[in-house]
Scaffold this active site. Structure first.
Site, PDB file in Angstrom:
ATOM      1  N   LYS A 251      45.720  23.606 -16.261  1.00 30.00           N
ATOM      2  CA  LYS A 251      46.873  23.352 -15.397  1.00 30.00           C
ATOM      3  C   LYS A 251      46.884  24.329 -14.227  1.00 30.00           C
ATOM      4  CE  LYS A 251      50.002  26.421 -17.974  1.00 30.00           C
ATOM      5  NZ  LYS A 251      51.299  26.545 -18.661  1.00 30.00           N
TER       6      LYS A 251
ATOM      7  N   TYR B  54      55.420  47.260   8.350  1.00 34.91           N
ATOM      8  CA  TYR B  54      56.850  47.106   8.573  1.00 34.91           C
ATOM      9  C   TYR B  54      57.667  48.229   7.923  1.00 34.91           C
ATOM     10  CZ  TYR B  54      55.750  42.404  10.175  1.00 34.91           C
ATOM     11  OH  TYR B  54      55.242  41.328  10.871  1.00 34.91           O
TER      12      TYR B  54
END
Length: 394
Positions: A41, A273
């Site tokens: 999956k 940042y």
């Protein structure tokens, strides 16, 4: 694809030989002759659905598990045979297509049984059904008190030829803590559910409860089939108990990139940042062109030395060094403080995580840096990062 369209400065290299080897190791762990369902999956946990499914089958997996119906159908479209189970869908799912493609379908509620029956009659085929029981996880599955009613309807549909109840299954809540009382508790509830299903007249072929962690640590719940997922790709589902090598597993994915900008900056220079990291001295910064839009967790940002960021290995061989992300993880890039005497240059290889066999970083290291689990590190890897396949056994 043209060179322009195929270029990307990072790549995930997946060793299909490692996938095969891991499945063989998991077959050794499976007790009592239990077969192995390789769970593929989520694009094979980020490794690539079809290539990894094929490798798992080559390694000895006799079943494949795909949560979404579309994943199961993609396996069939790729020509992959054998038994495939799908289990997670809402009303209106393309179950007729699944039944027509000989995909086993899980049923966890009355409405799901109704839709499987409709799909079977529409295709003229008998649908192979696995009854999912909620033994205590509180997730998908029929509650034990509601099981008799669902079974009565399922066996009635079986008598009409619409379905054949071939499996009963469940999922453990704390399999990564094998001594936890819930493991035994859920195993007892599951055993009772199996008896009910058998007594109702189901044509059971498989009973399955064990995920990766239980496959490695709880042989008492292996039954007819084990369902490893993460372990197929060489990562440990129980890192607090053992590393991959302790279970005969090898991580299959190496996430690598090439250094982009490499430049010298002065002391006390802000990096990324909010300037969460400032250079302690004149140093060399390297930019690695991969970021959170590619799947790197922003929680693995670093404001060294107080909180190291995700680890990266720069260089190769004897000159390889493992450093940490400096400053905030950005959308498309991360920065690394290469140190004042750095000799790296633009284009040099950077490994963000891999097998760890050479002392480099692993997906588990990134998970710890981000406060998450290794499952998330590989499955969140973005689609724009190319997957390159190699075969370490060839």
């Amino acid at each position: 694809m043209s060179p322009v369209n195929s270029y990307y400065p990072a790549r995930a290299v997946v060793d299909l030989g490692a996938v095969r080897s891991n499945v063989r190791a998991l077959r050794e762990h499976a007790s009592g002759g239990a077969e192995v369902m390789a769970v593929v999956k989520a694009d094979a946990y980020g490794h690539g659905l079809v290539p990894c499914a094929r490798a798992a089958v080559e390694g000895g997996a006799t079943w494949l598990g795909a949560a979404q119906v579309a994943e199961a159908l993609a396996l069939r479209a790729a020509g992959i045979g054998g038994r495939v189970l799908t289990w997670l869908y809402a009303p209106g799912a393309p179950l007729a297509e699944a039944v027509a493609a000989d995909v086993d379908v899980s049923v966890a509620a009355g409405w799901a049984l109704d839709e499987v029956v409709v799909a079977a009659r529409a295709t003229g085929r008998t649908a192979r059904v696995h009854v999912k029981v909620d033994t205590g996880l509180g997730r998908n599955g029929v509650m034990p008190d509601d099981l008799p009613e669902l079974l009565a309807r399922a066996v009635e549909a079986q008598a009409s030829g619409a379905v054949e109840v071939v499996g009963v299954w469940s999922h453990l809540a704390l399999a990564d803590q094998p001594d936890h009382p819930t493991v035994v508790g859920q195993a007892d509830v599951f055993a009772h559910a199996v008896r009910l299903v058998e007594e109702a007249g189901a044509h059971l072929e498989v009973r399955h409860l064990a995920n990766s962690a239980a496959t490695l640590t709880s042989p008492g719940v292996h039954h007819d089939l084990v369902r490893p997922g993460l372990a197929v790709y060489g990562l440990s589902p129980v890192p607090h108990l053992g590393a991959p090598a302790d279970y005969g597993l090898v991580p299959a994915m190496t996430l690598e990139a090439s250094l982009a900008t490499v430049k010298r900056v002065p002391a006390d220079h802000g990096v990324s940042y909010a300037h969460a990291y400032r250079t302690p001295t004149s140093t060399v910064l390297g930019v690695v062109p991969i970021g959170y839009s590619d799947g790197l967790p922003r929680h693995a940002s670093g404001d060294l030395p107080e909180r190291p960021g995700g680890p990266v290995q720069v260089g190769s061989g004897a000159s390889a060094r493992t450093l940490a992300v400096a400053g905030r993880v950005c959308m498309d890039q991360v920065m690394v403080d290469l140190g004042p005497d750095a000799r790296e240059a633009a284009g040099d290889r950077v490994v963000l995580f891999g097998s760890g066999e050479d002392g480099g970083p692993t997906a588990e290291d990134w998970a710890r840096a981000a406060g998450t689990i290794s499952y998330e590190i590989t499955t969140r890897l973005g689609a724009r990062v190319p997957r390159a396949y190699v075969d370490g056994e060839d």
